[in-house]
Scaffold this active site. Sequence first.
Site, PDB file in Angstrom:
ATOM      1  N   SER A 117     -39.722 -40.669  -8.993  1.00 54.11           N
ATOM      2  CA  SER A 117     -40.432 -40.654 -10.280  1.00 54.11           C
ATOM      3  C   SER A 117     -41.431 -41.815 -10.356  1.00 54.11           C
ATOM      4  O   SER A 117     -42.500 -41.675 -10.954  1.00 54.11           O
ATOM      5  CB  SER A 117     -39.451 -40.687 -11.456  1.00 54.11           C
ATOM      6  N   ASN A 118     -41.111 -42.943  -9.736  1.00 48.56           N
ATOM      7  CA  ASN A 118     -42.100 -44.030  -9.677  1.00 48.56           C
ATOM      8  C   ASN A 118     -43.274 -43.649  -8.788  1.00 48.56           C
ATOM      9  O   ASN A 118     -44.421 -43.998  -9.086  1.00 48.56           O
ATOM     10  CB  ASN A 118     -41.463 -45.333  -9.173  1.00 48.56           C
TER      11      ASN A 118
ATOM     12  N   HIS B 216     -37.574 -53.228  -9.151  1.00 47.98           N
ATOM     13  CA  HIS B 216     -36.111 -53.315  -9.180  1.00 47.98           C
ATOM     14  C   HIS B 216     -35.633 -53.136 -10.630  1.00 47.98           C
ATOM     15  O   HIS B 216     -36.218 -53.721 -11.544  1.00 47.98           O
ATOM     16  CB  HIS B 216     -35.666 -54.669  -8.630  1.00 47.98           C
TER      17      HIS B 216
HETATM   18  C1  GAR Z   1     -35.671 -46.951  -9.708  1.00 50.05           C
HETATM   19  O1  GAR Z   1     -34.903 -47.247 -10.849  1.00 50.05           O
HETATM   20  C2  GAR Z   1     -35.924 -48.205  -8.905  1.00 50.05           C
HETATM   21  O2  GAR Z   1     -36.131 -49.343  -9.698  1.00 50.05           O
HETATM   22  C3  GAR Z   1     -34.639 -48.320  -8.126  1.00 50.05           C
HETATM   23  O3  GAR Z   1     -34.352 -46.999  -7.747  1.00 50.05           O
HETATM   24  C4  GAR Z   1     -34.861 -46.094  -8.717  1.00 50.05           C
HETATM   25  C5  GAR Z   1     -35.734 -45.078  -8.017  1.00 50.05           C
HETATM   26  O4  GAR Z   1     -36.125 -44.052  -8.878  1.00 50.05           O
HETATM   27  N1  GAR Z   1     -34.806 -49.179  -7.012  1.00 50.05           N
HETATM   28  C6  GAR Z   1     -33.836 -49.932  -6.516  1.00 50.05           C
HETATM   29  O5  GAR Z   1     -32.708 -49.932  -6.955  1.00 50.05           O
HETATM   30  C7  GAR Z   1     -34.239 -50.790  -5.329  1.00 50.05           C
HETATM   31  N2  GAR Z   1     -33.200 -51.699  -5.006  1.00 50.05           N
HETATM   32  P1  GAR Z   1     -37.321 -43.065  -8.469  1.00 50.05           P
HETATM   33  O6  GAR Z   1     -37.009 -42.538  -7.058  1.00 50.05           O
HETATM   34  O7  GAR Z   1     -37.252 -41.966  -9.480  1.00 50.05           O
HETATM   35  O8  GAR Z   1     -38.596 -43.825  -8.524  1.00 50.05           O
END
Ligand code: GAR
Length: 193
Positions: free
Chosen positions: A21-22, A114
């Site tokens: 999603s990021n 993070h």
């Molecule tokens: C996000 O919340 C990111 O901050 C976290 O994983 C998720 C990924 O979501 N990252 C970590 O925990 C890194 N240590 P996404 O795949 O939907 O972007």
Amino acid sequence: MVLSIGHKKTRTAVFISGTGSNLKSLIKFSKTNKSPISIEIVVSNNSKAKGLNYAKRFKIKNKVLNFKNKNLSENKLLSILKINNIKMICLAGFMKILSGNFIKRFKGKILNIHPSLLPKYKGLNTHKRVLNNREKYSGCTVHFVNSRLDSGKIILQKKVKISKKETEFSLAKKILSQEHKLYPKAIQKVFNL
Ligand code: GAR
């Protein structure tokens, strides 16, 4: 910051492991005039990462490297990044730890997001630990990556309030929606925009 852009956007790679999603929010941002970056390649350590579908949907190159042999995968990756003239890397839910050697090659050019208010709650299971400790606030942080986990210089943070009925799931969701706004802002800050 030494990343100068002139009028060309900086060629950027996004590394993911999961939902992406990021990645999606970064792709949307990269297509706007406000963005100093263009996303040229998406890298995943997991061939089943849902986020790879965004790469496909937006016709961005993607590459899967399993990281079972970290050294080998990183060396392949370094050559892929070089061939694609990549100058910056955004980690977006990338759950592998990059080696000191890899980080050195992109010194000051790797960003990570993070889901905590660093330096608190580095590492995994952030939301669970935050709730167990009955914190009143949590949030998210965009920082530069150095060789120590979740410890590089902080670029931007966003704080969120934890409600009485908060669950791991609701907190993750609340923070994630802030992450989607924070990462583009942090990139603009890195470029002094
Ligand atoms: C996000 O919340 C990111 O901050 C976290 O994983 C998720 C990924 O979501 N990252 C970590 O925990 C890194 N240590 P996404 O795949 O939907 O972007």
